[in-house]
Design a protein around this motif. Structure first.
Motif, short mmCIF file in Angstrom:
data_model
loop_
_atom_site.label_atom_id
_atom_site.label_comp_id
_atom_site.label_asym_id
_atom_site.label_seq_id
_atom_site.Cartn_x
_atom_site.Cartn_y
_atom_site.Cartn_z
N ALA A 64 0.74 -1.08 0.25
CA ALA A 64 0.00 0.12 -0.07
C ALA A 64 1.18 1.64 0.12
CB ALA A 64 -0.71 0.04 1.24
N GLU A 65 2.07 1.82 0.77
CA GLU A 65 2.91 2.50 0.99
C GLU A 65 3.37 2.79 -0.40
OE1 GLU A 65 3.06 4.60 2.77
OE2 GLU A 65 5.17 5.90 1.90
N GLU A 66 3.97 1.09 -0.46
CA GLU A 66 4.90 1.41 -1.61
C GLU A 66 4.14 2.49 -3.43
OE1 GLU A 66 5.47 -2.20 -3.85
OE2 GLU A 66 7.82 -1.85 -4.45
N MET A 67 2.64 2.06 -3.55
CA MET A 67 1.90 2.75 -4.47
C MET A 67 1.03 3.91 -4.20
SD MET A 67 1.37 2.56 -7.42
CE MET A 67 1.01 0.45 -7.99
N LEU A 68 2.06 4.17 -3.53
CA LEU A 68 0.70 5.40 -2.73
C LEU A 68 2.16 6.62 -2.95
CD1 LEU A 68 -2.00 4.80 0.10
CD2 LEU A 68 -2.08 5.31 -2.81
N ALA A 69 3.38 5.88 -2.14
CA ALA A 69 4.16 6.88 -2.79
C ALA A 69 4.57 7.09 -4.08
CB ALA A 69 5.38 5.91 -1.89
N PHE A 70 4.04 6.02 -5.05
CA PHE A 70 4.25 6.19 -6.14
C PHE A 70 3.79 7.30 -6.60
CE2 PHE A 70 3.27 5.65 -10.29
CZ PHE A 70 4.44 4.25 -10.87
N ILE A 71 2.56 7.13 -6.94
CA ILE A 71 1.21 7.78 -7.33
C ILE A 71 1.56 9.47 -6.55
CG2 ILE A 71 -1.28 8.57 -6.66
CD1 ILE A 71 -1.92 6.02 -6.43
N ARG A 72 2.03 9.83 -4.55
CA ARG A 72 2.65 11.55 -4.53
C ARG A 72 3.63 11.16 -6.10
NH1 ARG A 72 0.24 12.47 -0.44
NH2 ARG A 72 -0.37 11.14 0.65
N GLY A 73 4.27 10.59 -5.84
CA GLY A 73 5.73 10.87 -6.90
C GLY A 73 5.19 11.39 -8.55
N LEU A 74 4.05 10.92 -8.74
CA LEU A 74 3.26 10.54 -9.95
C LEU A 74 2.92 12.57 -10.32
CD1 LEU A 74 2.20 7.93 -10.94
CD2 LEU A 74 4.24 8.63 -12.32
N ILE A 75 2.78 13.28 -8.93
CA ILE A 75 1.97 13.68 -8.71
C ILE A 75 2.75 15.26 -8.36
CG2 ILE A 75 0.70 15.30 -7.60
CD1 ILE A 75 -0.91 13.33 -6.17
N LYS A 76 3.46 15.02 -7.63
CA LYS A 76 4.60 16.01 -7.32
C LYS A 76 5.95 16.39 -9.32
CE LYS A 76 9.26 16.51 -5.51
NZ LYS A 76 10.17 15.97 -6.99
N ASP A 77 5.34 15.10 -9.72
CA ASP A 77 6.36 15.74 -11.92
C ASP A 77 5.13 16.12 -12.14
OD1 ASP A 77 8.43 13.80 -10.51
OD2 ASP A 77 7.94 12.24 -11.23
N ASP A 104 0.55 18.07 -0.16
CA ASP A 104 -0.86 18.42 0.07
C ASP A 104 -2.31 17.86 -0.38
OD1 ASP A 104 -0.59 20.49 1.56
OD2 ASP A 104 -1.20 22.18 -0.36
N SER A 105 -1.99 16.52 -0.93
CA SER A 105 -2.75 15.71 -2.11
C SER A 105 -3.37 14.45 -1.16
CB SER A 105 -1.90 14.41 -3.06
OG SER A 105 -2.57 15.36 -4.29
N TYR A 106 -4.69 13.78 -0.73
CA TYR A 106 -5.20 12.74 0.02
C TYR A 106 -4.98 11.55 -1.14
CZ TYR A 106 -6.08 16.47 3.47
OH TYR A 106 -6.44 17.02 4.58
N LEU A 107 -3.84 10.54 -0.72
CA LEU A 107 -4.34 9.23 -0.62
C LEU A 107 -5.01 8.48 -0.51
CD1 LEU A 107 -0.51 10.16 -1.74
CD2 LEU A 107 -3.01 10.65 -3.60
N LEU A 108 -6.04 7.58 -0.27
CA LEU A 108 -6.46 6.19 0.52
C LEU A 108 -6.27 4.55 -0.03
CD1 LEU A 108 -10.29 7.74 0.66
CD2 LEU A 108 -8.31 8.57 2.17
N TYR A 109 -5.77 4.31 0.84
CA TYR A 109 -5.91 2.97 0.42
C TYR A 109 -7.48 2.44 0.80
CZ TYR A 109 -5.51 -2.13 1.02
OH TYR A 109 -5.28 -3.22 0.33
#
Ligand code: PEP
Length: 258
Positions: free
Chosen positions: A191-204, A213-218
Motif C-alpha cells: 500500500a505504502e509503495e503504491m501511494l508513495a509512487f502516486i505521490r511522486g507522479l503528482i509531484k512530477d 497536500d493531496s489525499y491518497l487513500l488505500y
C-alpha cells in the motif's frame, strides 16, 4: 499536515430501515465519542438513502457535518433523457459533499471508460463535489509486474488531465482489484509503495506542494484489524472501506484507529 480520511462505501447493500439504523447509530456514537481531531469521516450510501444520510450527518440547522456524505457514482452527462441515471447536480443538491468515481466494479460491470470517468470528474467538480477517484490493478497485472504502469495510465487518462486548481480538489483511492471484497488486503509495504509512487507522479505532474497536500487513500479489505497499521504508513491518508463499513462497530473501530 494532512488529515486522515475514513470513507465508507456501502455499495448496493441495506434497505431503508437498515440504512436508518446504521446512519443514526453512527451519528449517536460519534456524538458520544467523536473521532480524533483531524479525521474526516465520509459515508457513501446508495442514492435512495442520501436524504436520510444528510439528516443523520448534519446538525439541526443542516449546516455542520458530523460526517460527510458521498454518492457512489454520478452520470457522465449533465441532465436529460438518460433513464435511470443520477446527475452530479442532483447529488450536490441533496447536500452530498463527495462522489466516488471509477470504482473497479463500475469499470468492470458497467464498462466505464476513462473518457466517461473524465466527464464524471468534471461534472462533480462543476457541482462542487469532491471526486474520490479510484484506481487499481488486477491480480494478473500485478503478477506481470505492470501494476505501476497500469496506475500511471489510469491517472493520466483522467485526473492528470485536470488543471492544478481542479486536481487539488480530488481524492485518490488506490484499490487493488485483487484486494476488494476478497479478504486479501495489500500488505502495508504494498500500500505504502503504491501511494508513495502516486505521490511522486503528482509531484512530477503538478508540484511538490500539490503532492504534499493531496489525499491518497488505500482500499481493499481494509478492516478493524488492519486499519491502524495501514493508516500509520506515511503516504496512506486513510481508507476507502467496503464490507467493514456496513457494520457499525467495525466502522467505528476503523474511524478511531485513524
Ligand atoms: C470498496 O469497494 O471500495 C472496498 C474497498 O471494498 P472492501 O473493503 O469490501 O474490500
Amino acid at each position: 499536515m494532512r488529515k486522515k480520511i475514513v470513507a465508507g462505501n456501502w455499495k448496493m447493500n441495506k434497505d431503508y430501515t437498515e440504512a436508518e439504523e446504521l446512519l443514526f447509530g453512527l451519528k449517536d456514537r460519534l456524538i458520544e465519542k467523536p473521532q480524533r481531531d483531524g479525521v474526516d469521516v465520509i459515508v457513501c450510501p446508495p442514492f435512495p438513502f442520501l436524504d436520510l444520510a444528510y439528516d443523520a450527518a448534519t446538525d439541526e440547522e443542516g449546516e455542520e457535518y458530523l460526517f460527510y456524505l458521498g454518492a457512489q457514482n454520478c452520470a457522465s452527462t449533465e441532465d436529460g433523457a438518460y433513464t435511470g441515471e443520477v446527475s452530479a447536480r442532483m447529488i450536490a443538491s441533496m447536500g452530498a459533499t463527495h462522489v466516488i468515481i471509477g470504482h473497479s466494479e463500475r469499470r468492470k460491470y458497467f464498462k466505464e471508460s476513462s473518457e466517461q470517468l473524465f466527464e464524471k470528474v468534471n461534472l462533480a467538480l462543476d457541482n462542487e463535489l469532491v471526486p474520490i477517484f479510484c484506481c487499481g490493478e488486477s491480480l494478473e497485472e500485478r503478477e506481470k509486474g505492470i501494476h505501476f504502469d497500469v496506475i500511471r495510465k489510469q491517472l493520466e487518462e483522467v485526473v492528470f488531465k485536470l488543471k492544478e486548481s481542479e486536481f487539488s480538489n480530488v481524492i485518490i483511492a488506490y484499490e487493488p482489484v485483487w484486494a476488494i471484497g476478497t479478504g486479501k488486503t495489500a500488505t502495508t509495504e504494498q500500500a505504502e509503495e503504491m501511494l508513495a509512487f502516486i505521490r511522486g507522479l503528482i509531484k512530477d505532474k503538478y508540484s511538490k506542494d500539490i503532492a504534499e497536500d493531496s489525499y491518497l487513500l488505500y482500499g481493499g479489505s481494509c478492516n478493524d484489524k488492519n486499519a491502524a497499521e495501514l493508516f500509520a504508513c506515511p503516504d496512506v491518508d486513510g481508507g476507502l472501506i467496503g464490507g467493514a463499513a456496513l457494520d457499525l462497530e467495525k466502522f467505528l473501530k476503523i474511524i478511531y484507529a485513524a
